[in-house]
Scaffold this motif. Structure first.
Motif, PDB file in Angstrom:
ATOM      1  N   ARG A 131       0.818  -1.199   0.000  1.00 62.54           N
ATOM      2  CA  ARG A 131       0.000   0.000   0.000  1.00 62.54           C
ATOM      3  C   ARG A 131       0.855   1.253   0.000  1.00 62.54           C
ATOM      4  O   ARG A 131       0.603   2.207  -0.726  1.00 62.54           O
ATOM      5  N   ARG A 134       2.600   1.776  -3.392  1.00 64.63           N
ATOM      6  CA  ARG A 134       1.605   2.204  -4.362  1.00 64.63           C
ATOM      7  C   ARG A 134       1.243   3.668  -4.138  1.00 64.63           C
ATOM      8  O   ARG A 134       1.141   4.448  -5.097  1.00 64.63           O
ATOM      9  N   ASP A 135       1.084   4.070  -2.892  1.00 62.40           N
ATOM     10  CA  ASP A 135       0.794   5.472  -2.584  1.00 62.40           C
ATOM     11  C   ASP A 135       1.970   6.355  -2.993  1.00 62.40           C
ATOM     12  O   ASP A 135       1.774   7.458  -3.512  1.00 62.40           O
ATOM     13  N   TRP A 277      -6.245  -3.401  -5.998  1.00 68.47           N
ATOM     14  CA  TRP A 277      -5.717  -2.863  -4.742  1.00 68.47           C
ATOM     15  C   TRP A 277      -6.824  -2.550  -3.754  1.00 68.47           C
ATOM     16  O   TRP A 277      -6.633  -2.677  -2.541  1.00 68.47           O
TER      17      TRP A 277
END
Lengths: 326, 326
Positions: A131, A134-135, A277
């Motif tokens: 996460r 990806r952020d 996601w």
């Protein structure tokens, strides 16, 4: 925190704001998390939101990833493109530290104003790594970088994860000694869009050419992805040290991406990735109930009772779930 | 329900009680579930609890699984052993029906009083298939069967699942036409203790021998499991139709298992399996929060919003989790 102002600065390409934002998305603190979600949302909803080419890069230690990224990145800068490099290092989950992404590895690139290198954070679980990476990709994209390279080590699960957050996947390999493929997992071959055999220089030039031919052959045996033009996935040789083949590699990458864009596959894949996601985040959020100290302790106790034959797995699981529901 | 009396009847080998018990563990009803957990617990805690050899068997359609199980099962009966056959069919998750485990496939075996054949139930999710199959294995074991064969089709995930609930894994293959391995996934090769090339009869006898040699070679390339004696995993030929090679196969199986028992690996593996299923059950229990109709609908709506770029995956996941927490 003034989210709108923060988002504005990032969108203007302010590097310090970008670094602060990445630190924010990497934080586990609840208030940081709230701000991070709001910030990402604000950036995503901007009508002028720029789009980067997100490139995944994998290769086992020793294939020359850092040198490749540096040479390749410098070439992209020469073309007037802004380059961000992020490292995803799931091994840091265990070691508690970063083995990748050290800025000192990419000495030239790290000094360039149009390049941005972010080392891998130490994390506590793979779901979290995914996460946060990806952020961080989304933040670099929002900050206007044209190419975002997401680097990972060749350990299987992390490649799949990186492939799910990038538009294109590069596999970097070293020339093999014999005529044997280097134990590259089939799964990784299947996600690679371009295999680059590095170190095609000096004495290793002809082994590199042979290795490249071997991989080209192996790629032909894999089923071709329907959304790709003839000839992809491809294998080619490069030399990061002599800076050869890098332009050709970039040309192949743009050919493939232009094709996918025109065919609508680029956008469709991003949409599918977002959906993936979302589902993963929900699943991980539910499983996070097991992360607390009390939950871990109870899992351990019940696990030992089950292993010792004192109770069935079924009953132990029901007890655990009952506790969590409380 | 009088659980103690029910458990007693199963322990005495009463077939009707066994069938009722398996139906109970297959049921999704909450009250059935409670009874099932209590029953399994009662049976597991019996001091005189018998121990079966749990055998996983996989093979793609057409390799002759039913014929093999019938011939092999009849041979075991001749040796005075009681045999139970369970089918795990994850494909029935989608089709809603059973394609395996039909009693009519094993005509002779199904008429034998010392054999018990249970068709695969239709299920709604793989997690459920795993738990119910595992419970059914435990019930057959508690009912005093000496050998419990758990049959599955060659579709990857189900093999791993069956391997986690059995002591020994057989992979049944047909003779290949050329000199090519039959696209058997590496993962399945890695869990197989014994590869049996079936149909080693008539015209197919020499292709079967060649195929067997190919697989024996492939097995040598895989890393040997430390807990196994020299020579394992093995590949051999059998003919289910002519009933040849079956005794040898059984001898190899008992050699391997006796070795593992003496070395303590048999018990250690069962303990590890129990712990594995405990963890899986807890995880599946947490994820089951997504199974309800309302949850599914919301996942779909949020997923569409995420794919359409209306919100980030991160925010959508937070919204979903907030709803589930309520």
């Amino acid at each position: 925190m003034d989210i709108a102002a923060f988002a504005e600065k990032i969108a203007q390409g302010d590097r310090r704001s970008l670094s602060r934002a990445i630190t924010l998305v990497e934080s586990g603190r609840a208030d940081h998390r709230t701000d991070a979600v709001a910030l990402l949302e604000a950036l995503t909803q901007r009508p002028d939101r720029p789009e980067a080419l997100r490139v995944g890069l994998s290769g086992t230690p020793g294939v020359g990833k850092s040198t490749f990224i540096e040479s390749f990145g410098m070439m992209l800068l020469d073309k007037g493109l802004r380059v961000a490099v992020l490292a995803v290092d799931p091994s840091s989950v265990r070691s508690g530290g970063s083995i990748l992404g050290d800025k000192t590895r990419m000495d030239r690139l790290s000094r360039e104003p149009m390049a941005y290198i972010r080392p891998s954070p130490s994390q506590t679980q793979l779901g979290g790594v995914a996460r946060r990476s990806r952020d961080a990709v989304a933040l670099c994209e929002a900050a206007g970088f044209d190419v975002v390279i997401v680097e990972t080590v060749g350990v299987g699960q992390s490649e799949t994860m990186v492939a799910e957050m990038t538009d294109l996947f590069l596999l970097l390999l070293a020339p093999a000694g014999g005529d044997e493929l280097q134990g590259v997992k089939r799964g990784i071959m299947e996600i690679a869009d371009l295999i680059l055999v590095n170190k095609a220089d000096g004495e290793l030039k002809s082994p590199a050419t042979r290795t490249c031919a071997d991989y080209a052959g192996a790629l032909r045996l894999l089923r071709k992805r329907v959304q790709d033009p003839e000839g992809f996935p491809k294998a080619m040789t490069v030399s990061a040290v002599e800076e050869t083949g890098l332009g050709t590699a970039w040309d192949e990458m743009t050919t493939l991406i232009d094709w996918r864009r025109e065919a609508g596959h680029f956008a469709a894949r991003r949409a599918e990735q977002a959906r993936y996601w979302f589902r993963e985040d929900v699943r991980n959020g539910l499983l996070a109930q097991l992360d607390g100290e009390a939950a871990r302790a109870q899992m351990k106790t019940l696990g030992a009772a089950v292993a010792g034959g004192e109770m069935t797995a079924t009953l132990a699981a029901e007890e655990m779930l009952a506790t969590l529901r409380k």
